[in-house]
Design a protein around this motif. Sequence first.
Motif, PDB file in Angstrom:
ATOM      1  N   ARG A 140       0.418  -1.028  -0.264  1.00  0.00           N
ATOM      2  CA  ARG A 140       0.287  -0.114  -0.320  1.00  0.00           C
ATOM      3  C   ARG A 140       0.627   1.196  -0.008  1.00  0.00           C
ATOM      4  O   ARG A 140       1.502   1.143   0.875  1.00  0.00           O
ATOM      5  N   GLU A 142       1.167   4.357   1.466  1.00  0.00           N
ATOM      6  CA  GLU A 142       0.898   4.726   2.302  1.00  0.00           C
ATOM      7  C   GLU A 142       1.342   5.970   1.922  1.00  0.00           C
ATOM      8  O   GLU A 142       2.932   6.509   1.696  1.00  0.00           O
ATOM      9  N   VAL A 149       8.468  -0.962  10.594  1.00  0.00           N
ATOM     10  CA  VAL A 149       7.401  -1.786   9.514  1.00  0.00           C
ATOM     11  C   VAL A 149       5.958  -1.545  10.186  1.00  0.00           C
ATOM     12  O   VAL A 149       5.416  -2.234   9.944  1.00  0.00           O
ATOM     13  N   MET A 150       5.628  -0.665  11.244  1.00  0.00           N
ATOM     14  CA  MET A 150       4.173  -0.497  11.929  1.00  0.00           C
ATOM     15  C   MET A 150       3.579   0.036  10.840  1.00  0.00           C
ATOM     16  O   MET A 150       2.816  -0.210  10.743  1.00  0.00           O
ATOM     17  N   ARG A 151       4.107   0.552  10.169  1.00  0.00           N
ATOM     18  CA  ARG A 151       3.746   1.275   9.297  1.00  0.00           C
ATOM     19  C   ARG A 151       4.405   1.550   8.018  1.00  0.00           C
ATOM     20  O   ARG A 151       5.166   2.642   7.551  1.00  0.00           O
ATOM     21  N   GLY A 152       4.676   0.175   6.915  1.00  0.00           N
ATOM     22  CA  GLY A 152       5.498   0.003   5.793  1.00  0.00           C
ATOM     23  C   GLY A 152       4.765   0.392   4.749  1.00  0.00           C
ATOM     24  O   GLY A 152       3.087   0.612   4.462  1.00  0.00           O
ATOM     25  N   PHE A 155       4.438  -4.648   3.000  1.00  0.00           N
ATOM     26  CA  PHE A 155       4.318  -5.566   4.656  1.00  0.00           C
ATOM     27  C   PHE A 155       3.512  -6.886   4.774  1.00  0.00           C
ATOM     28  O   PHE A 155       2.962  -7.565   3.859  1.00  0.00           O
ATOM     29  N   MET A 157       0.860  -9.593   5.182  1.00  0.00           N
ATOM     30  CA  MET A 157      -0.325 -10.001   6.890  1.00  0.00           C
ATOM     31  C   MET A 157      -0.619 -10.969   6.243  1.00  0.00           C
ATOM     32  O   MET A 157      -0.975 -11.403   4.830  1.00  0.00           O
ATOM     33  N   GLU A 281      -3.601  -0.738  15.718  1.00  0.00           N
ATOM     34  CA  GLU A 281      -4.108  -1.534  14.964  1.00  0.00           C
ATOM     35  C   GLU A 281      -3.801  -2.472  14.739  1.00  0.00           C
ATOM     36  O   GLU A 281      -2.711  -2.696  13.933  1.00  0.00           O
ATOM     37  N   VAL A 282      -3.373  -3.796  15.200  1.00  0.00           N
ATOM     38  CA  VAL A 282      -3.344  -5.372  15.186  1.00  0.00           C
ATOM     39  C   VAL A 282      -4.149  -6.189  13.760  1.00  0.00           C
ATOM     40  O   VAL A 282      -3.524  -7.088  13.687  1.00  0.00           O
ATOM     41  N   GLY A 283      -4.836  -5.815  14.088  1.00  0.00           N
ATOM     42  CA  GLY A 283      -6.207  -6.978  12.696  1.00  0.00           C
ATOM     43  C   GLY A 283      -7.012  -5.892  13.097  1.00  0.00           C
ATOM     44  O   GLY A 283      -7.088  -5.465  13.507  1.00  0.00           O
ATOM     45  N   HIS A 284      -7.903  -6.729  12.403  1.00  0.00           N
ATOM     46  CA  HIS A 284      -9.195  -6.002  11.590  1.00  0.00           C
ATOM     47  C   HIS A 284      -9.945  -6.965  11.036  1.00  0.00           C
ATOM     48  O   HIS A 284      -9.800  -7.658  10.201  1.00  0.00           O
ATOM     49  N   GLY A 316      -8.024  -9.193   9.046  1.00  0.00           N
ATOM     50  CA  GLY A 316      -6.905  -9.428   8.733  1.00  0.00           C
ATOM     51  C   GLY A 316      -5.841  -9.409  10.106  1.00  0.00           C
ATOM     52  O   GLY A 316      -6.563  -9.145  10.354  1.00  0.00           O
ATOM     53  N   ILE A 317      -4.847  -9.154   9.841  1.00  0.00           N
ATOM     54  CA  ILE A 317      -3.679  -9.605  10.756  1.00  0.00           C
ATOM     55  C   ILE A 317      -2.655  -8.389  10.397  1.00  0.00           C
ATOM     56  O   ILE A 317      -1.795  -9.684   9.638  1.00  0.00           O
ATOM     57  N   GLY A 318      -2.051  -7.744  10.896  1.00  0.00           N
ATOM     58  CA  GLY A 318      -0.799  -7.517  10.653  1.00  0.00           C
ATOM     59  C   GLY A 318       0.937  -7.760  11.127  1.00  0.00           C
ATOM     60  O   GLY A 318       0.705  -7.669  12.317  1.00  0.00           O
TER      61      GLY A 318
END
Length: 437
Positions: A140, A142, A149-152, A155, A157, A281-284, A316-318
């Motif tokens: 993505r 971003e 890697v928190m907001r890569g 990444f 998933m 947010e680690v999962g959704h 999803g899980i990051g």
Amino acid sequence: MRLSRYFLPILKETPKEAEIVSHRLMLRAGMLRQQSAGIYSWLPMGKKVLDKVGQIVREEQDRSGAIEIMMPTIQSADLWRESGRYDDYGKEMLRITDRHERDMLYGPTNEEMVTDIFRSYVRSYRDLPLNLYHIQWKFRDEVRPRFGVMRGREFLMKDAYSFDVDQEGARRAYNKMFVAYLRTFERLGLQAIPMKADSGPIGGDMTHEFIVLASTGESAVFLDKELLDTPVPGADTDFDADLSPIVTAWTSKYAATEEMHDEAAFAALPDERKVTARGIEVGHIFYFGTKYSEPMGAKVAGPDGTERPVHMGSYGIGVSRLVAGLIEASHDDAGIIWPDSVAPFDVGLVNLKVGDAATDAACEDLLAKLEAAGKDVLYDDTDGRAGAKFATMDLIGLPWQLIVGPKGLADGMVELKRRASGERETLSIESALARLT
Ligand code: ATP
Ligand code: MG
Ligand code: MG
Ligand code: MG
């Protein structure tokens, strides 16, 4: 593994580009190398942790009845034109043209592709329920890749996709993932709280984000303190049973990110139960009904023979974000403190006097015995100062340090340090081995 033969590029200096502790520690501990903005190489120790996190995620997906597949990273734009998302997705999607001028893309998620797989094979309600997942790299683009890697941008998933004949079935699938997520995060040594998320045009109550509390989290969160003591279902949970009581226990108490925060509902809580914090947010998990099955023609025949679009959810899980999240949740001034379940090695064996025959022999013997007992050991057999060795061990955060030097050995003693508590204990070689195996 002998440190002298390993590849552990520890940095002495704190990298100045790293704004949060997990990013700093991952760079300093030689886990990660940035290749371009938001794109990283995982060095050996980072790769080990990433694999361990992925494996726990996999085991809990499998336990819940989901089935692993592997879809590619590169997708055809045509699939996304069918769902209408090719134009909607915007600049976060990395668009690629191949040599035949075909529009391709690096997948930011896989709803379209998995729906295509489903419609190619499944025709009847008798083949349901079905939940297919994979653990695969996403891209993505971003706007602000940051925090390592928190907001890569690239990444890892885990994304699962459930298929059911109706909404009732989809709720059962949703509950299974909900419980699998609670178990996954607990096994990782994390407290992740499910919080209701924005369901957008789909509506309904079937979407939750799983949030790990950490001061560096990007979102403010508000929750009922009692959630912090709500028990996580055990490994013996029957996923074929009705899981709604578990889900209700977790969703009937207040928990929301700032996006969904309801000031009035939160205010109704007694003051001592109000927790305001920040979260990652680690999962959704998300039920979206027939949003993709309808335009893409993924239908099954019901018991009455009529065809209907299948009800879907995605989950999803990051995985790569979790590695950073784990460090945010567990570190001190000296470095990382890995939970046992994901530590890159179980034990760090420190030789305080390399070259001293008795010390070398004792270390070799301990290494052999620990490895024979199935322990993964990083043996510091390098010719360094004790202080530097201790600092490295603390930095990389292995759960146990076994310290062997000529002085102690003269009395048949070694030292064992528990990284998490900092507790050190002098004990005989046999007792140390007994403690570790
Ligand atoms: P965020 O709100 O952090 O942008 P998202 O809501 O866009 O995440 P989802 O589409 O829900 O993400 O994807 C599932 C999971 O993938 C997220 O819960 C998160 O753990 C992880 N994830 C999403 N974007 C990234 C990213 N840029 N880097 C690392 N992990 C990510
Ligand atoms: Mg996002
Ligand atoms: Mg989000
Ligand atoms: Mg999300």
